[in-house]
Design a protein around this motif. Sequence first.
Motif, PDB file in Angstrom:
ATOM      1  N   SER A  36       0.806  -1.215   0.000  1.00  0.00           N
ATOM      2  CA  SER A  36       0.000   0.000   0.000  1.00  0.00           C
ATOM      3  C   SER A  36       0.844   1.272   0.000  1.00  0.00           C
ATOM      4  CB  SER A  36      -0.936   0.019   1.205  1.00  0.00           C
ATOM      5  OG  SER A  36      -0.194   0.120   2.399  1.00  0.00           O
ATOM      6  N   VAL A  37       0.153   2.385  -0.305  1.00  0.00           N
ATOM      7  CA  VAL A  37       0.741   3.718  -0.230  1.00  0.00           C
ATOM      8  C   VAL A  37      -0.280   4.594   0.477  1.00  0.00           C
ATOM      9  CG1 VAL A  37       1.454   5.733  -1.564  1.00  0.00           C
ATOM     10  CG2 VAL A  37       2.085   3.462  -2.342  1.00  0.00           C
ATOM     11  N   SER A  38       0.180   5.370   1.450  1.00  0.00           N
ATOM     12  CA  SER A  38      -0.691   6.281   2.176  1.00  0.00           C
ATOM     13  C   SER A  38      -0.265   7.710   1.885  1.00  0.00           C
ATOM     14  CB  SER A  38      -0.589   6.009   3.676  1.00  0.00           C
ATOM     15  OG  SER A  38      -1.379   6.929   4.393  1.00  0.00           O
ATOM     16  N   LEU A  39      -1.224   8.535   1.475  1.00  0.00           N
ATOM     17  CA  LEU A  39      -0.973   9.947   1.239  1.00  0.00           C
ATOM     18  C   LEU A  39      -1.709  10.748   2.311  1.00  0.00           C
ATOM     19  CD1 LEU A  39      -1.616   8.689  -1.944  1.00  0.00           C
ATOM     20  CD2 LEU A  39      -0.415  10.814  -2.308  1.00  0.00           C
ATOM     21  N   ARG A  40      -1.028  11.729   2.884  1.00  0.00           N
ATOM     22  CA  ARG A  40      -1.620  12.545   3.944  1.00  0.00           C
ATOM     23  C   ARG A  40      -1.817  13.970   3.447  1.00  0.00           C
ATOM     24  NH1 ARG A  40      -3.536  10.411   8.137  1.00  0.00           N
ATOM     25  NH2 ARG A  40      -2.339  11.172   9.852  1.00  0.00           N
ATOM     26  N   ASN A  41      -2.922  14.557   3.900  1.00  0.00           N
ATOM     27  CA  ASN A  41      -3.248  15.944   3.587  1.00  0.00           C
ATOM     28  C   ASN A  41      -3.162  16.239   2.088  1.00  0.00           C
ATOM     29  OD1 ASN A  41      -3.764  16.535   6.299  1.00  0.00           O
ATOM     30  ND2 ASN A  41      -1.585  16.790   6.677  1.00  0.00           N
ATOM     31  N   VAL A  42      -4.014  15.555   1.373  1.00  0.00           N
ATOM     32  CA  VAL A  42      -4.073  15.681  -0.092  1.00  0.00           C
ATOM     33  C   VAL A  42      -5.011  16.828  -0.449  1.00  0.00           C
ATOM     34  CG1 VAL A  42      -4.694  14.505  -2.222  1.00  0.00           C
ATOM     35  CG2 VAL A  42      -3.691  13.210  -0.336  1.00  0.00           C
ATOM     36  N   LYS A  43      -4.576  17.667  -1.389  1.00  0.00           N
ATOM     37  CA  LYS A  43      -5.413  18.761  -1.891  1.00  0.00           C
ATOM     38  C   LYS A  43      -5.483  18.653  -3.402  1.00  0.00           C
ATOM     39  CE  LYS A  43      -4.394  21.763   1.911  1.00  0.00           C
ATOM     40  NZ  LYS A  43      -5.463  22.409   2.546  1.00  0.00           N
ATOM     41  N   PHE A  56      -8.448  15.935   1.336  1.00  0.00           N
ATOM     42  CA  PHE A  56      -8.622  14.688   2.069  1.00  0.00           C
ATOM     43  C   PHE A  56      -7.503  14.557   3.091  1.00  0.00           C
ATOM     44  CE2 PHE A  56      -9.981  14.214  -2.318  1.00  0.00           C
ATOM     45  CZ  PHE A  56     -11.326  13.963  -2.141  1.00  0.00           C
ATOM     46  N   GLU A  57      -7.858  14.141   4.287  1.00  0.00           N
ATOM     47  CA  GLU A  57      -6.861  13.966   5.332  1.00  0.00           C
ATOM     48  C   GLU A  57      -5.969  12.759   5.047  1.00  0.00           C
ATOM     49  OE1 GLU A  57      -7.132  12.631   9.883  1.00  0.00           O
ATOM     50  OE2 GLU A  57      -8.224  14.477   9.419  1.00  0.00           O
ATOM     51  N   ASP A  58      -6.571  11.692   4.558  1.00  0.00           N
ATOM     52  CA  ASP A  58      -5.804  10.464   4.351  1.00  0.00           C
ATOM     53  C   ASP A  58      -6.368   9.680   3.169  1.00  0.00           C
ATOM     54  OD1 ASP A  58      -3.881   8.440   5.036  1.00  0.00           O
ATOM     55  OD2 ASP A  58      -5.507   7.289   5.933  1.00  0.00           O
ATOM     56  N   ILE A  59      -5.493   9.245   2.291  1.00  0.00           N
ATOM     57  CA  ILE A  59      -5.871   8.348   1.191  1.00  0.00           C
ATOM     58  C   ILE A  59      -4.947   7.140   1.262  1.00  0.00           C
ATOM     59  CG2 ILE A  59      -6.009   8.021  -1.300  1.00  0.00           C
ATOM     60  CD1 ILE A  59      -6.561  10.994  -1.576  1.00  0.00           C
ATOM     61  N   LEU A  60      -5.528   5.969   1.329  1.00  0.00           N
ATOM     62  CA  LEU A  60      -4.758   4.729   1.353  1.00  0.00           C
ATOM     63  C   LEU A  60      -5.049   3.965   0.070  1.00  0.00           C
ATOM     64  CD1 LEU A  60      -2.931   2.732   2.931  1.00  0.00           C
ATOM     65  CD2 LEU A  60      -5.046   1.651   3.709  1.00  0.00           C
ATOM     66  N   LEU A  61      -4.012   3.722  -0.713  1.00  0.00           N
ATOM     67  CA  LEU A  61      -4.139   2.969  -1.956  1.00  0.00           C
ATOM     68  C   LEU A  61      -3.462   1.620  -1.776  1.00  0.00           C
ATOM     69  CD1 LEU A  61      -3.140   5.837  -4.413  1.00  0.00           C
ATOM     70  CD2 LEU A  61      -5.450   5.095  -3.791  1.00  0.00           C
ATOM     71  N   ARG A  62      -4.222   0.563  -1.909  1.00  0.00           N
ATOM     72  CA  ARG A  62      -3.656  -0.792  -1.843  1.00  0.00           C
ATOM     73  C   ARG A  62      -3.408  -1.262  -3.268  1.00  0.00           C
ATOM     74  NH1 ARG A  62      -3.447  -2.865   3.073  1.00  0.00           N
ATOM     75  NH2 ARG A  62      -4.874  -2.090   4.649  1.00  0.00           N
ATOM     76  N   TYR A  63      -2.258  -1.886  -3.454  1.00  0.00           N
ATOM     77  CA  TYR A  63      -1.892  -2.330  -4.799  1.00  0.00           C
ATOM     78  C   TYR A  63      -1.446  -3.784  -4.792  1.00  0.00           C
ATOM     79  CZ  TYR A  63       2.765  -1.221  -3.049  1.00  0.00           C
ATOM     80  OH  TYR A  63       3.900  -1.151  -2.292  1.00  0.00           O
ATOM     81  N   ARG A  64      -1.410  -4.343  -5.971  1.00  0.00           N
ATOM     82  CA  ARG A  64      -0.967  -5.732  -6.151  1.00  0.00           C
ATOM     83  C   ARG A  64       0.540  -5.703  -6.457  1.00  0.00           C
ATOM     84  NH1 ARG A  64      -5.978  -5.329  -9.080  1.00  0.00           N
ATOM     85  NH2 ARG A  64      -7.571  -6.514  -7.998  1.00  0.00           N
ATOM     86  N   ILE A  76      -2.718  -2.722 -11.305  1.00  0.00           N
ATOM     87  CA  ILE A  76      -1.981  -2.489 -10.057  1.00  0.00           C
ATOM     88  C   ILE A  76      -2.908  -2.175  -8.895  1.00  0.00           C
ATOM     89  CG2 ILE A  76      -0.391  -0.921  -8.878  1.00  0.00           C
ATOM     90  CD1 ILE A  76       1.140  -0.688 -11.479  1.00  0.00           C
ATOM     91  N   LEU A  77      -3.850  -1.256  -9.067  1.00  0.00           N
ATOM     92  CA  LEU A  77      -4.681  -0.796  -7.967  1.00  0.00           C
ATOM     93  C   LEU A  77      -5.662  -1.865  -7.513  1.00  0.00           C
ATOM     94  CD1 LEU A  77      -5.250   1.632  -6.150  1.00  0.00           C
ATOM     95  CD2 LEU A  77      -6.974   2.339  -7.811  1.00  0.00           C
ATOM     96  N   ASP A  78      -5.636  -2.164  -6.214  1.00  0.00           N
ATOM     97  CA  ASP A  78      -6.533  -3.158  -5.627  1.00  0.00           C
ATOM     98  C   ASP A  78      -7.722  -2.482  -4.950  1.00  0.00           C
ATOM     99  OD1 ASP A  78      -7.340  -5.758  -4.875  1.00  0.00           O
ATOM    100  OD2 ASP A  78      -6.465  -5.467  -2.900  1.00  0.00           O
ATOM    101  N   SER A  79      -7.453  -1.433  -4.160  1.00  0.00           N
ATOM    102  CA  SER A  79      -8.531  -0.697  -3.503  1.00  0.00           C
ATOM    103  C   SER A  79      -8.040   0.682  -3.081  1.00  0.00           C
ATOM    104  CB  SER A  79      -9.041  -1.460  -2.278  1.00  0.00           C
ATOM    105  OG  SER A  79      -8.041  -1.507  -1.284  1.00  0.00           O
ATOM    106  N   ALA A  80      -8.991   1.559  -2.785  1.00  0.00           N
ATOM    107  CA  ALA A  80      -8.676   2.900  -2.302  1.00  0.00           C
ATOM    108  C   ALA A  80      -9.583   3.219  -1.123  1.00  0.00           C
ATOM    109  CB  ALA A  80      -8.865   3.917  -3.417  1.00  0.00           C
TER     110      ALA A  80
END
Length: 90
Positions: A36-43, A56-64, A76-80
């Motif tokens: 996964s990749v976590s992005l904080r304070n996304v505008k 968004f305060e937090d976006i978590l992208l799960r990948y294969r 690649i992208l499994d879920s968000a």
Amino acid sequence: MEHKLSEVRSHVLTYIEQTYNIKITYESLSPSLLRSVSLRNVKVYDAEHDTEIAAFEDILLRYRFWKLLFGNTSEILDSARIANGFVTLD
């Protein structure tokens, strides 16, 4: 592997920004190399008017992992997961 993640991140963000005519910024990015990749304070800004249209305060992208490793970008992208944010619609 970190270089590969950086390439994918750059490619994905550029694609999204160009496709939707937006600009994306974030405070931090924390990769978990295997899933996964976590992005904080996304505008998100309207690129034409430079106005904030979402945050968004937090976006978590799960990948294969194996799809990433072998360059299969379409799978690649499994879920968000998106937490604590808003979107402005006009």
